[in-house]
Design a protein around this motif. Structure first.
Motif: not given
Length: 138
Positions: A14-42
């Motif tokens: 689950q993620a928070f973005r633009n004022g709402k909660f959204e589900e995020v899956t591996e499909k968000n990182l492999s949509d065939g169109k966009n690159w993804s930058v995943v940044i891990f923080m403690p």
């Protein structure tokens, strides 16, 4: 072991973005169109993390222009990210996904989990549109 040239493993978070909660899956990182930058923080509400998020937020239009989506991941919940976004001027600038990983599924899959602390190492992963990890820095 290097994750370079491996596929992102299936996950659901689950993620928070633009004022709402959204589900995020591996499909968000492999949509065939966009690159993804995943940044891990403690963790949310730490000293350095808000400044890093602010920096990414200020450069977000450049990420988008380059065809990339940004995902910030901590081991906190998406509820924590909502409050963090609402109470921190720096984090409040973020228009990208603030992903909660309280189950540590993502931190373990990306090999950035600190077992003794239940937190993530700082790590950045660049993933191509097919979901293949192309570069990483931990």
């Amino acid at each position: 072991m290097s994750l370079i040239n491996t596929q992102v493993q299936p996950f659901k978070a689950q993620a928070f973005r633009n004022g709402k909660f959204e589900e995020v899956t591996e499909k968000n990182l492999s949509d065939g169109k966009n690159w993804s930058v995943v940044i891990f923080m403690p963790a949310a509400f730490t000293f350095n993390c808000p400044t890093e998020i602010e920096d990414a937020a200020e450069h977000y239009p450049e990420f988008q222009k380059a065809g990339a989506e940004v995902f910030i991941v901590t081991t906190d919940t998406h509820f924590s990210h909502k409050v963090w976004h609402e109470t921190s001027d720096a984090v409040g600038k973020a228009k990208f996904f603030l992903v909660g990983d309280p189950t540590h599924q993502l931190t373990r899959a990306f090999d950035v989990h600190i077992d003794e602390e239940g937190l993530a190492l700082r790590g950045t992963f660049v993933i191509d549109p097919s979901g293949t990890i192309k570069t990483m820095e931990v």
